[in-house]
Design a protein around this motif. Structure first.
Motif, PDB file in Angstrom:
ATOM      1  N   HIS A  53       0.794  -1.241   0.000  1.00 57.03           N
ATOM      2  CA  HIS A  53       0.000   0.000   0.000  1.00 57.03           C
ATOM      3  C   HIS A  53       0.819   1.281   0.000  1.00 57.03           C
ATOM      4  O   HIS A  53       0.282   2.373   0.198  1.00 57.03           O
ATOM      5  CB  HIS A  53      -0.966   0.006   1.187  1.00 57.03           C
ATOM      6  CG  HIS A  53      -2.025  -1.040   1.065  1.00 57.03           C
ATOM      7  ND1 HIS A  53      -3.213  -0.838   0.396  1.00 57.03           N
ATOM      8  CD2 HIS A  53      -2.043  -2.315   1.484  1.00 57.03           C
ATOM      9  CE1 HIS A  53      -3.923  -1.945   0.423  1.00 57.03           C
ATOM     10  NE2 HIS A  53      -3.241  -2.865   1.073  1.00 57.03           N
ATOM     11  N   ARG A 115       2.696   9.328   3.332  1.00 51.65           N
ATOM     12  CA  ARG A 115       1.901   8.477   4.215  1.00 51.65           C
ATOM     13  C   ARG A 115       2.857   7.657   5.074  1.00 51.65           C
ATOM     14  O   ARG A 115       3.704   6.931   4.549  1.00 51.65           O
ATOM     15  CB  ARG A 115       1.032   7.530   3.383  1.00 51.65           C
ATOM     16  CG  ARG A 115      -0.179   8.220   2.755  1.00 51.65           C
ATOM     17  CD  ARG A 115      -0.511   7.723   1.374  1.00 51.65           C
ATOM     18  NE  ARG A 115      -0.510   6.296   1.202  1.00 51.65           N
ATOM     19  CZ  ARG A 115      -1.556   5.496   1.398  1.00 51.65           C
ATOM     20  NH1 ARG A 115      -2.713   5.993   1.797  1.00 51.65           N
ATOM     21  NH2 ARG A 115      -1.466   4.211   1.189  1.00 51.65           N
ATOM     22  N   LYS A 213      -6.176  -4.980   6.722  1.00 54.62           N
ATOM     23  CA  LYS A 213      -6.622  -4.325   5.475  1.00 54.62           C
ATOM     24  C   LYS A 213      -8.130  -4.113   5.475  1.00 54.62           C
ATOM     25  O   LYS A 213      -8.620  -3.070   5.026  1.00 54.62           O
ATOM     26  CB  LYS A 213      -6.193  -5.153   4.270  1.00 54.62           C
ATOM     27  CG  LYS A 213      -4.738  -4.963   3.990  1.00 54.62           C
ATOM     28  CD  LYS A 213      -4.229  -5.959   3.001  1.00 54.62           C
ATOM     29  CE  LYS A 213      -2.724  -6.074   3.186  1.00 54.62           C
ATOM     30  NZ  LYS A 213      -2.173  -7.216   2.494  1.00 54.62           N
ATOM     31  N   THR A 217      -9.776  -0.425   5.384  1.00 57.14           N
ATOM     32  CA  THR A 217     -10.684  -0.083   4.285  1.00 57.14           C
ATOM     33  C   THR A 217     -11.997   0.467   4.834  1.00 57.14           C
ATOM     34  O   THR A 217     -12.529   1.454   4.322  1.00 57.14           O
ATOM     35  CB  THR A 217     -10.947  -1.330   3.413  1.00 57.14           C
ATOM     36  OG1 THR A 217      -9.698  -1.821   2.960  1.00 57.14           O
ATOM     37  CG2 THR A 217     -11.828  -1.004   2.221  1.00 57.14           C
ATOM     38  N   SER A 222     -11.468   2.356   0.311  1.00 55.11           N
ATOM     39  CA  SER A 222     -10.769   1.259  -0.348  1.00 55.11           C
ATOM     40  C   SER A 222      -9.399   1.664  -0.900  1.00 55.11           C
ATOM     41  O   SER A 222      -8.539   0.832  -1.136  1.00 55.11           O
ATOM     42  CB  SER A 222     -11.625   0.688  -1.474  1.00 55.11           C
ATOM     43  OG  SER A 222     -11.960   1.744  -2.345  1.00 55.11           O
ATOM     44  N   SER A 223      -9.183   2.961  -1.071  1.00 59.33           N
ATOM     45  CA  SER A 223      -7.886   3.374  -1.627  1.00 59.33           C
ATOM     46  C   SER A 223      -6.912   3.784  -0.524  1.00 59.33           C
ATOM     47  O   SER A 223      -6.001   4.564  -0.775  1.00 59.33           O
ATOM     48  CB  SER A 223      -8.087   4.539  -2.583  1.00 59.33           C
ATOM     49  OG  SER A 223      -8.678   5.621  -1.872  1.00 59.33           O
ATOM     50  N   PHE A 224      -7.119   3.265   0.688  1.00 64.17           N
ATOM     51  CA  PHE A 224      -6.240   3.699   1.780  1.00 64.17           C
ATOM     52  C   PHE A 224      -4.802   3.403   1.418  1.00 64.17           C
ATOM     53  O   PHE A 224      -3.886   4.033   1.816  1.00 64.17           O
ATOM     54  CB  PHE A 224      -6.617   3.030   3.107  1.00 64.17           C
ATOM     55  CG  PHE A 224      -6.147   1.613   3.228  1.00 64.17           C
ATOM     56  CD1 PHE A 224      -4.848   1.319   3.663  1.00 64.17           C
ATOM     57  CD2 PHE A 224      -6.985   0.574   2.894  1.00 64.17           C
ATOM     58  CE1 PHE A 224      -4.426  -0.008   3.752  1.00 64.17           C
ATOM     59  CE2 PHE A 224      -6.551  -0.728   2.994  1.00 64.17           C
ATOM     60  CZ  PHE A 224      -5.258  -1.027   3.418  1.00 64.17           C
TER      61      PHE A 224
END
Ligand code: C5P
Ligand code: MG
Length: 224
Positions: A53, A115, A213, A217, A222-224
């Protein structure tokens, strides 16, 4: 002024005034704190979030160990004795290491946006407040919940090869005590703030990763 932590001494710099705003805005920089007792699997889970991610993983313990080894560090002996006894290193040292590394990461990426998974921090309430006031407010806290018996077994196993001065029965006992007395209040504080994602860390790394996950989410999209 003492030399900057994690960097060669900077000559001729004027003392900085006390800061009233954080260095990084939460609009640009997402910070997730990753907490859990020693051996709960924080590092293992962070590594997976990095590869899948695109987070940057900053382990406070790793940064302290690197600073301890850095030639010329004025904090080497202090860090060494705190780690051996499972005690929390004074926050100024750890926060400066984290801030320097965050700034370096963004500079190298040529971006204001980043991030970060900050693993093993904050371990004490003063660190939590100071970091959020001066470096960056945190978005969420991942808390890996694990019984001591399981963590002890993992740490003793890791101690066979980790080379860490604190993966032995005596240091482990002290680290558990520090966790219960000093670090759990931080988890409880963020729980009251509604920021904690609590995950059962007793299962296999794959299962814990899947749970992480799923929960991220749910909280961050969902795009974390
Ligand atoms: O997270 P890790 O197990 O690598 O931390 C090892 C040791 O580093 C801790 O037991 C503590 O002595 C020190 N530490 C600290 N403050 C932090 C993180 C780690 O003093 N926020
Ligand atoms: Mg770790």
């Amino acid at each position: 002024m003492p030399p900057a932590i994690g960097a060669p001494p900077a000559a001729g710099k004027l003392p900085q005034p006390p800061k009233s705003t954080p260095t990084f805005s939460p609009d640009d920089v997402t910070v997730l704190f990753v907490l859990g007792g020693p051996g709960a699997g924080k590092g293992t889970q962070c590594a997976r979030l990095v590869s899948e991610h695109g987070f940057t993983h900053l382990s406070a313990g790793d940064l302290l160990r690197a600073e301890q080894e850095r030639p010329g560090s004025q904090f080497g002996d202090l860090i060494k004795s705190y780690i051996k006894d499972g005690l929390i290193v004074p926050m100024e040292v750890t926060i400066q290491l984290l801030e320097n590394t965050m700034a370096d990461t963004l500079r190298k990426a040529g971006s204001a946006k980043g991030r970060f998974l900050i693993d093993g921090f904050p371990r004490k309430m003063d660190q939590a407040h100071k970091f959020e006031e001066t470096v960056c407010p945190a978005r969420m806290v991942l808390f890996y919940d694990c019984p001591e018996a399981v963590m002890e077994k993992r740490l003793l196993e890791r101690g066979k090869t980790s080379g860490r001065a604190d993966d032995n029965a005596e240091s482990i006992r002290k680290r558990f005590r520090t966790f219960v007395e000093t670090s759990m209040p931080v988890v409880d504080y963020y729980e009251r703030e509604g920021k904690v994602i609590k995950i059962d860390a007793t299962a296999s790394p794959d299962k814990v990763s899947a749970a992480t996950k799923k929960r991220l989410t749910e909280k961050l999209g969902s795009s974390f």
